[in-house]
Motif scaffolding. Sequence first.
Motif, PDB file in Angstrom:
ATOM      1  N   GLY A  63       0.798  -1.208   0.000  1.00 42.87           N
ATOM      2  CA  GLY A  63       0.000   0.000   0.000  1.00 42.87           C
ATOM      3  C   GLY A  63       0.833   1.263   0.000  1.00 42.87           C
ATOM      4  O   GLY A  63       2.023   1.257   0.337  1.00 42.87           O
ATOM      5  N   TRP A  64       0.195   2.334  -0.410  1.00 44.89           N
ATOM      6  CA  TRP A  64       0.758   3.674  -0.306  1.00 44.89           C
ATOM      7  C   TRP A  64      -0.137   4.513   0.594  1.00 44.89           C
ATOM      8  O   TRP A  64      -1.367   4.526   0.432  1.00 44.89           O
ATOM      9  N   PHE A  65       0.484   5.199   1.525  1.00 43.35           N
ATOM     10  CA  PHE A  65      -0.176   6.168   2.382  1.00 43.35           C
ATOM     11  C   PHE A  65       0.544   7.500   2.232  1.00 43.35           C
ATOM     12  O   PHE A  65       1.677   7.555   1.747  1.00 43.35           O
ATOM     13  N   ARG A  66      -0.096   8.555   2.662  1.00 41.56           N
ATOM     14  CA  ARG A  66       0.550   9.855   2.629  1.00 41.56           C
ATOM     15  C   ARG A  66       0.159  10.658   3.857  1.00 41.56           C
ATOM     16  O   ARG A  66      -0.890  10.440   4.461  1.00 41.56           O
ATOM     17  N   GLN A  67       1.017  11.607   4.192  1.00 38.27           N
ATOM     18  CA  GLN A  67       0.779  12.431   5.363  1.00 38.27           C
ATOM     19  C   GLN A  67       1.332  13.831   5.128  1.00 38.27           C
ATOM     20  O   GLN A  67       2.524  14.003   4.908  1.00 38.27           O
ATOM     21  N   GLY A  68       0.439  14.813   5.159  1.00 42.21           N
ATOM     22  CA  GLY A  68       0.849  16.197   5.108  1.00 42.21           C
ATOM     23  C   GLY A  68       1.203  16.699   6.487  1.00 42.21           C
ATOM     24  O   GLY A  68       0.968  16.027   7.495  1.00 42.21           O
ATOM     25  N   PRO A  69       1.756  17.915   6.563  1.00 42.63           N
ATOM     26  CA  PRO A  69       2.237  18.426   7.852  1.00 42.63           C
ATOM     27  C   PRO A  69       1.140  18.654   8.884  1.00 42.63           C
ATOM     28  O   PRO A  69       1.424  18.660  10.080  1.00 42.63           O
ATOM     29  N   VAL A  70      -0.103  18.841   8.443  1.00 44.46           N
ATOM     30  CA  VAL A  70      -1.203  19.081   9.374  1.00 44.46           C
ATOM     31  C   VAL A  70      -2.300  18.039   9.233  1.00 44.46           C
ATOM     32  O   VAL A  70      -3.442  18.273   9.632  1.00 44.46           O
ATOM     33  N   LYS A  71      -1.961  16.896   8.690  1.00 44.41           N
ATOM     34  CA  LYS A  71      -2.943  15.849   8.473  1.00 44.41           C
ATOM     35  C   LYS A  71      -2.460  14.524   9.050  1.00 44.41           C
ATOM     36  O   LYS A  71      -1.267  14.292   9.210  1.00 44.41           O
TER      37      LYS A  71
END
Length: 126
Positions: free
Chosen positions: A35-43
């Motif tokens: 899988g691929w996940f992502r994370q922004g600085p405020v998420k």
Amino acid sequence: QVQLVESGGGLVQAGGSLRLSCAASGRTFSSYAMGWFRQGPVKEREFVAAIRWSGGSTYYGDSVKGRFTISRDYAKNTVYLQMNSLKPEDTAVYYCAADRNANFGISTFLHEYDYWGQGTQVIVSS
């Protein structure tokens, strides 16, 4: 155990494309999902896409469906995320992950993934 290393991140303009790679060490089993996940600085970390190692069935998060494509290469022990029509809101650190118990389907919950890469940064400018 599985070790995962992501690469391919970078800076692109909105509407552009990137392809991320995730190299997995050793051998994997047919029951695995990648899988691929992502994370922004405020998420919080968000599900992006996943693929069954065997069979190649895929699942995408609503925010990327139709724009991103996940694929895998058995010979290279590598999973890819082709990202097209990128938007500024796609900006995030992208993480590769492996779920070792995916026989009954692909999970979108990060806690069900057992192995994680270090992440690769994607920045989309407007």
